[in-house]
Design an enzyme around this catalytic site. Structure first.
Site, PDB file in Angstrom:
ATOM      1  N   PRO A 151       0.815  -1.225   0.000  1.00 20.58           N
ATOM      2  CA  PRO A 151       0.000   0.000   0.000  1.00 20.58           C
ATOM      3  C   PRO A 151       0.845   1.270   0.000  1.00 20.58           C
ATOM      4  O   PRO A 151       0.326   2.365  -0.173  1.00 20.58           O
ATOM      5  CB  PRO A 151      -0.835  -0.115   1.293  1.00 20.58           C
ATOM      6  N   GLU A 168       2.119  -8.067   8.822  1.00 21.31           N
ATOM      7  CA  GLU A 168       2.332  -6.614   8.964  1.00 21.31           C
ATOM      8  C   GLU A 168       3.139  -6.033   7.810  1.00 21.31           C
ATOM      9  O   GLU A 168       3.366  -4.829   7.741  1.00 21.31           O
ATOM     10  CB  GLU A 168       3.022  -6.316  10.297  1.00 21.31           C
ATOM     11  N   ARG A 175      -4.065  -8.448 -20.356  1.00 18.87           N
ATOM     12  CA  ARG A 175      -5.037  -7.958 -21.355  1.00 18.87           C
ATOM     13  C   ARG A 175      -4.368  -7.115 -22.432  1.00 18.87           C
ATOM     14  O   ARG A 175      -4.857  -6.987 -23.534  1.00 18.87           O
ATOM     15  CB  ARG A 175      -6.069  -7.036 -20.689  1.00 18.87           C
ATOM     16  N   ASP A 194     -11.186   0.508 -24.222  1.00 22.43           N
ATOM     17  CA  ASP A 194     -11.518   0.334 -22.806  1.00 22.43           C
ATOM     18  C   ASP A 194     -11.432   1.656 -22.050  1.00 22.43           C
ATOM     19  O   ASP A 194     -10.664   2.543 -22.419  1.00 22.43           O
ATOM     20  CB  ASP A 194     -10.511  -0.625 -22.146  1.00 22.43           C
TER      21      ASP A 194
HETATM   22  N1  SAM Z   1       1.373  -2.736   7.682  1.00 20.16           N
HETATM   23  C1  SAM Z   1       1.374  -2.495   6.264  1.00 20.16           C
HETATM   24  C2  SAM Z   1       1.202  -1.005   6.008  1.00 20.16           C
HETATM   25  O1  SAM Z   1       0.519  -0.343   6.769  1.00 20.16           O
HETATM   26  O2  SAM Z   1       1.701  -0.524   4.960  1.00 20.16           O
HETATM   27  C3  SAM Z   1       0.246  -3.262   5.583  1.00 20.16           C
HETATM   28  C4  SAM Z   1       0.482  -4.718   5.510  1.00 20.16           C
HETATM   29  S1  SAM Z   1      -0.825  -5.561   4.682  1.00 20.16           S
HETATM   30  C5  SAM Z   1      -1.817  -6.065   6.012  1.00 20.16           C
HETATM   31  C6  SAM Z   1      -0.064  -7.037   4.151  1.00 20.16           C
HETATM   32  C7  SAM Z   1       0.380  -7.066   2.708  1.00 20.16           C
HETATM   33  O3  SAM Z   1      -0.737  -6.897   1.860  1.00 20.16           O
HETATM   34  C8  SAM Z   1       1.357  -6.011   2.286  1.00 20.16           C
HETATM   35  O4  SAM Z   1       2.685  -6.357   2.630  1.00 20.16           O
HETATM   36  C9  SAM Z   1       1.149  -5.954   0.791  1.00 20.16           C
HETATM   37  O5  SAM Z   1       1.905  -6.951   0.124  1.00 20.16           O
HETATM   38  C10 SAM Z   1      -0.323  -6.287   0.645  1.00 20.16           C
HETATM   39  N2  SAM Z   1      -1.171  -5.119   0.425  1.00 20.16           N
HETATM   40  C11 SAM Z   1      -2.043  -4.578   1.302  1.00 20.16           C
HETATM   41  N3  SAM Z   1      -2.686  -3.530   0.773  1.00 20.16           N
HETATM   42  C12 SAM Z   1      -2.222  -3.384  -0.484  1.00 20.16           C
HETATM   43  C13 SAM Z   1      -2.484  -2.458  -1.544  1.00 20.16           C
HETATM   44  N4  SAM Z   1      -3.361  -1.467  -1.398  1.00 20.16           N
HETATM   45  N5  SAM Z   1      -1.827  -2.613  -2.703  1.00 20.16           N
HETATM   46  C14 SAM Z   1      -0.907  -3.603  -2.860  1.00 20.16           C
HETATM   47  N6  SAM Z   1      -0.613  -4.503  -1.893  1.00 20.16           N
HETATM   48  C15 SAM Z   1      -1.256  -4.401  -0.721  1.00 20.16           C
END
Ligand code: SAM
Length: 249
Positions: free
Chosen positions: A94, A121, A159, A174
């Site tokens: 994220p 995490e 795609r 698209d």
């Molecule tokens: N503690 C982290 C933070 O606040 O940035 C979030 C960890 S999340 C619970 C676990 C995993 O989900 C991340 O390491 C990532 O690989 C994936 N993930 C979660 N949200 C995402 C998003 N919006 N885009 C891409 N990957 C995501």
């Protein structure tokens, strides 16, 4: 294109890549997707891939060693192949740059991609700093793991690979491909519950249909995502129309 996905949950990928357009692309050898279990690169008898966070706090963090080993092993395998150029190593997180159609197009140009899915995490910061070449987020929200995010990115990229869709035109029109949202689509029946398909689409007049679709795309984008119009490629006539409609609104 060859796509390698590193995950703690390989079973999550059963299904999405075995249907429709995707399965066809695999069958026609336009894409190959390999799923790698991060635990296969651990060396202890419990296959430990995560550990407590230094400094405390709830939740586990993915350890760097198995991820570095997995990526390095894939890299040496891939770079031994002929004609391999740059090799993006992408972490789904994220905290990454926001995924878009444009980034999908950029990724579709590579012969190989490596995607890393985090969990719990997140991942040890040394993976972010010293291993990956790109970090991608699929939106401003937090998922439990990177697997769904990887599926979204892979689907959007595949795609765009030449020959994957029945006709190149379907991807060109698209939503987001042109910087605009797509025009409304209709199929038979021409009238349903008193709601009719716009007359122009039944006319057989291709230039009128193209004109109507273009206008509808612009209007729809103006109504729903006006900020996209700032970057969209519009003729000077179309730009004037948008400015006038914005003024009226
Ligand atoms: N503690 C982290 C933070 O606040 O940035 C979030 C960890 S999340 C619970 C676990 C995993 O989900 C991340 O390491 C990532 O690989 C994936 N993930 C979660 N949200 C995402 C998003 N919006 N885009 C891409 N990957 C995501």
């Amino acid at each position: 294109m060859q796509i390698h996905i590193l995950t703690l949950f390989p079973e999550m990928f059963q299904g999405p890549f075995n249907t429709g357009i995707f399965q066809r692309a695999i069958d026609r050898k336009l894409v190959r997707v390999s799923i790698h279990n991060i635990r296969d690169y651990t060396h202890d008898k419990h296959h430990t891939a995560d550990d407590y966070a230094y400094g405390g706090g709830a939740g586990m963090v993915l350890k760097p060693e198995p991820i570095f080993e997995a990526v390095e092993s894939l890299k040496s395998e891939i770079q031994g192949e002929e004609g391999v150029g740059a090799l993006p190593i992408i972490l789904l997180t994220p905290k990454g740059r926001l995924f878009s159609q444009e980034i999908g197009g950029e990724l579709s140009k590579y012969s190989h991609l490596i995607l890393i899915c985090g969990h719990y995490e997140g991942i040890d910061e040394r993976v972010h700093q010293h291993l990956v070449t790109d970090e991608i987020s699929i939106g401003d929200y937090v998922l439990s793991g990177g697997e769904l995010a990887a599926m979204v990115v892979v689907d959007a990229v595949v795609r765009l690979l030449p020959g994957v869709l029945g006709s190149e035109v379907s991807a060109v029109d698209d939503s987001h491909a042109t910087g605009l949202l797509e025009y409304p689509q209709y199929t038979r029946p021409a009238e349903y519950r008193g709601w009719s398909v716009p007359e122009v689409l039944l006319s057989g007049n291709h230039s009128q249909i193209a004109k109507w679709r273009r206008e509808q795309s612009i209007l729809r984008t103006l109504e729903r995502r006006p900020e996209l119009l700032d970057k969209a490629s519009l003729s000077s006539e179309e730009r004037k129309l948008v400015d006038r409609l914005k003024g009226e609104a």
